[in-house]
Scaffold this active site. Structure first.
Site, PDB file in Angstrom:
ATOM      1  N   ARG A 180       0.837  -1.195   0.000  1.00 21.21           N
ATOM      2  CA  ARG A 180       0.000   0.000   0.000  1.00 21.21           C
ATOM      3  C   ARG A 180       0.877   1.252   0.000  1.00 21.21           C
ATOM      4  O   ARG A 180       1.956   1.268   0.599  1.00 21.21           O
ATOM      5  CB  ARG A 180      -0.916   0.023   1.231  1.00 21.21           C
ATOM      6  N   HIS A 220      -0.112  -0.044 -10.200  1.00 26.20           N
ATOM      7  CA  HIS A 220      -0.899  -0.920  -9.321  1.00 26.20           C
ATOM      8  C   HIS A 220      -1.356  -2.177 -10.066  1.00 26.20           C
ATOM      9  O   HIS A 220      -2.547  -2.514 -10.080  1.00 26.20           O
ATOM     10  CB  HIS A 220      -2.106  -0.166  -8.760  1.00 26.20           C
TER      11      HIS A 220
END
Length: 310
Positions: free
Chosen positions: A225, A273
């Site tokens: 993250r 991502h």
């Protein structure tokens, strides 16, 4: 069984998810929004980071099933109903994450990012080549993804040590736990791969103190993250050579703004991502298993411990 499907996806993505979920669980009635007419019917919600407050007003809700592995944004909603929350644990996604971790490790170990920079400079220069068993890889986070990544790296001959906040076991991999064990582990690490869940205990973990504890020139791979990383501290660590190269798949702001220094930094590799994209087919089957268990009164899988944040 009446199920709400909602989240932060566009209409096309929502429709694709709906088609897969209907195939996996054809007997269910699917709702795209909660209304006064259907709110009392809905017993489960299948979600992908829904806007805060969207799950309020569902009096018979018994399960919130996330389509994503990370649930930090979901749990940050103070209005989230007090019902079980299940996260996505998909072996297909874990295998994909292990492929990305292996690619990043090989590229750092063999200097392929350095060779890419040399190519732009027309610089024909051979760098020293070390064996895999001379490379110490530290893997932060030993959930299913972390264990799968660790096993893949061990198979390729790397020395791998896993680290987690709490004690536990990991078959075939050395394991350390607790903050006191982290700092000496970083001092002997050539590559650090972050796969930790984002919790109040792990937020901002990759900061100045973390980088100063590393073996100078170590590689960093953040696949977890963006909230784990203090970006300004990483830029400083890259500037002084404490971090040799960083592979970053996640960011505090996504998409990464065009003006962000990471885009053009010669020692940063930016991924959008995509380290382990969700496979809708496999994920839909996993969701169906949990929803059928809910319907039949059986044990639910991969429930989140809210106090721990994952």
């Amino acid at each position: 069984m009446d199920i709400l499907l909602c989240g932060s996806f566009d209409d096309n993505e929502r429709d694709a998810w709906l088609a897969e979920l209907q195939r996996a669980l054809p007997q269910a009635r699917w709702h795209m929004s909660a209304t006064a007419e259907n709110a009392g019917l809905i017993t489960a919600a299948v979600v992908a980071n829904p806007p805060a407050g969207l799950l309020q007003g569902l009096p018979n809700l018994r399960l919130i099933q996330s389509l994503w592995a990370g649930v930090d944004r979901l749990l940050s909603d103070p209005s989230l109903p007090d019902v079980p929350v299940a996260r996505m644990v998909d072996p297909t996604m874990s295998a994909a994450m292990a492929e990305t971790a292996l690619w990043a490790t090989l590229s750092l170990h063999r200097g392929f990012y350095d060779y890419a920079r040399q190519q732009h400079a027309c610089d024909w220069r051979q760098l020293p080549q070390r064996r895999a068993d001379e490379i110490q890889v530290t893997l932060l986070g030993m959930g299913q993804m972390g264990r799968t990544c660790a096993q893949r790296l061990v198979t390729q001959g790397y020395r791998v040590t896993g680290w987690k906040l709490r004690s536990g076991a990991a078959e075939g991999v050395a394991l350390e736990h607790g903050m006191d064990a982290l700092w000496p582990l970083l001092a002997c690490s050539d590559i650090v791969i972050n796969l930790l869940p984002l919790t109040p205990q792990t937020g901002d973990l990759l900061d100045r103190r973390f980088f100063e504890a590393l073996r100078p020139g170590a590689g960093l791979v953040n696949l977890a993250r963006g909230g784990h990383l203090v970006e300004a501290d990483l830029l400083q660590a890259l500037e002084c050579g404490q971090v040799g190269h960083a592979v970053l798949d996640v960011f505090r702001s996504e998409p990464l703004p065009a003006e962000h220094p990471f885009w053009k930094h010669p020692q940063v590799t930016v991924l959008p991502h995509i380290a382990a994209a969700t496979d809708m087919r496999g994920a839909a089957r996993i969701v169906a298993v949990n929803l059928q268990a809910l319907r039949d009164g059986e044990s639910l899988h991969d429930l989140v411990e809210r106090s721990r944040g994952y």
